[in-house]
Design a protein around this motif. Structure first.
Motif, short mmCIF file in Angstrom:
data_model
loop_
_atom_site.label_atom_id
_atom_site.label_comp_id
_atom_site.label_asym_id
_atom_site.label_seq_id
_atom_site.Cartn_x
_atom_site.Cartn_y
_atom_site.Cartn_z
N GLU A 3 0.82 -1.21 0.00
CA GLU A 3 0.00 0.00 0.00
C GLU A 3 0.86 1.27 0.00
OE1 GLU A 3 -3.90 1.81 2.30
OE2 GLU A 3 -2.93 0.02 3.10
N ASP A 4 1.94 1.27 0.77
CA ASP A 4 2.80 2.45 0.81
C ASP A 4 3.42 2.74 -0.56
OD1 ASP A 4 2.34 2.99 3.52
OD2 ASP A 4 4.01 1.73 4.16
N ALA A 5 3.87 1.69 -1.23
CA ALA A 5 4.47 1.86 -2.56
C ALA A 5 3.43 2.36 -3.57
CB ALA A 5 5.08 0.55 -3.04
N ILE A 10 1.52 7.03 -6.80
CA ILE A 10 0.50 8.04 -7.12
C ILE A 10 1.08 9.44 -6.90
CG2 ILE A 10 -1.73 9.06 -6.40
CD1 ILE A 10 -2.35 6.50 -7.77
N GLU A 11 1.70 9.65 -5.74
CA GLU A 11 2.27 10.97 -5.43
C GLU A 11 3.37 11.35 -6.41
OE1 GLU A 11 1.13 13.20 -3.27
OE2 GLU A 11 -0.42 11.78 -2.71
N ASP A 12 4.23 10.41 -6.73
CA ASP A 12 5.34 10.69 -7.66
C ASP A 12 4.84 11.06 -9.05
OD1 ASP A 12 7.09 10.07 -5.60
OD2 ASP A 12 7.65 8.10 -6.43
N GLY A 43 0.43 -5.67 -9.04
CA GLY A 43 0.32 -5.15 -7.68
C GLY A 43 -0.38 -3.81 -7.65
N PHE A 44 -0.10 -2.96 -8.64
CA PHE A 44 -0.78 -1.67 -8.72
C PHE A 44 -2.28 -1.88 -8.91
CE2 PHE A 44 -2.61 1.90 -10.94
CZ PHE A 44 -2.16 2.98 -10.20
N SER A 49 -7.68 -1.47 -6.86
CA SER A 49 -8.98 -2.10 -6.60
C SER A 49 -9.32 -2.07 -5.12
CB SER A 49 -8.97 -3.55 -7.10
OG SER A 49 -8.83 -3.57 -8.49
N TRP A 50 -8.34 -2.32 -4.26
CA TRP A 50 -8.55 -2.29 -2.82
C TRP A 50 -8.96 -0.89 -2.36
CZ3 TRP A 50 -10.15 -4.13 1.39
CH2 TRP A 50 -9.69 -3.71 2.66
#
Length: 142
Positions: A3-5, A10-12, A43-44, A49-50
């Motif tokens: 989740e952190d990655a 998104i931020e980057d 993974g993204f 989706s989560w």
């Protein structure tokens, strides 16, 4: 991808200029993911989706149709982790997304486009959580 990655990516990739409908964000994310190993794309998609599933609740979408609700939830995700957390903690914070129809539909197709660029094939994506509106049965229970 944890989740952190996901949120860091998104931020980057968020543009500094206005980005109605998250078109620039989606393009940048697609480009970044298309240059990554396939498991990162998968993974993204799982993390996206989560996040969308967590916002799929009656208190957010009771006045919106399926697509409008989905695109509005995507806009919350596109706004970044701080905004996502704020909306999760205070459903009233979702109101501007719903009433002003703030959407980020292109974000939804980002992992599929990256997948196709990497593999040359369409992706019959199935994630653990469905991001479709009203799929979170707990969130819609009375």
């Amino acid at each position: 991808m944890n989740e952190d990655a996901f949120w860091q990516l998104i931020e980057d990739c968020r543009p500094t200029e206005p980005d109605p409908d998250a078109v620039l964000l989606a393009a940048t994310l697609t480009e970044r993911l298309a240059q990554s190993p396939l498991p990162l794309v998968i993974g993204f998609a799982e993390q996206l989706s989560w996040a969308l599933y967590r916002l799929d609740r009656k208190e957010y979408g009771h006045d919106l149709g399926g697509d409008a609700f989905l695109y509005s939830r995507a806009a919350v995700v596109a706004a970044g982790r701080a905004e996502f957390d704020r909306v999760l903690q205070n459903p009233a914070a979702f109101t501007p997304y719903a009433t002003d129809l703030i959407w980020a539909e292109p974000l939804l197709y980002t992992p599929d486009r990256a997948y196709k660029r990497i593999t040359g094939e369409e992706w019959g994506r199935e994630t653990r959580y469905s991001y479709e509106s009203c799929s979170n049965t707990e969130g819609w229970a009375d």
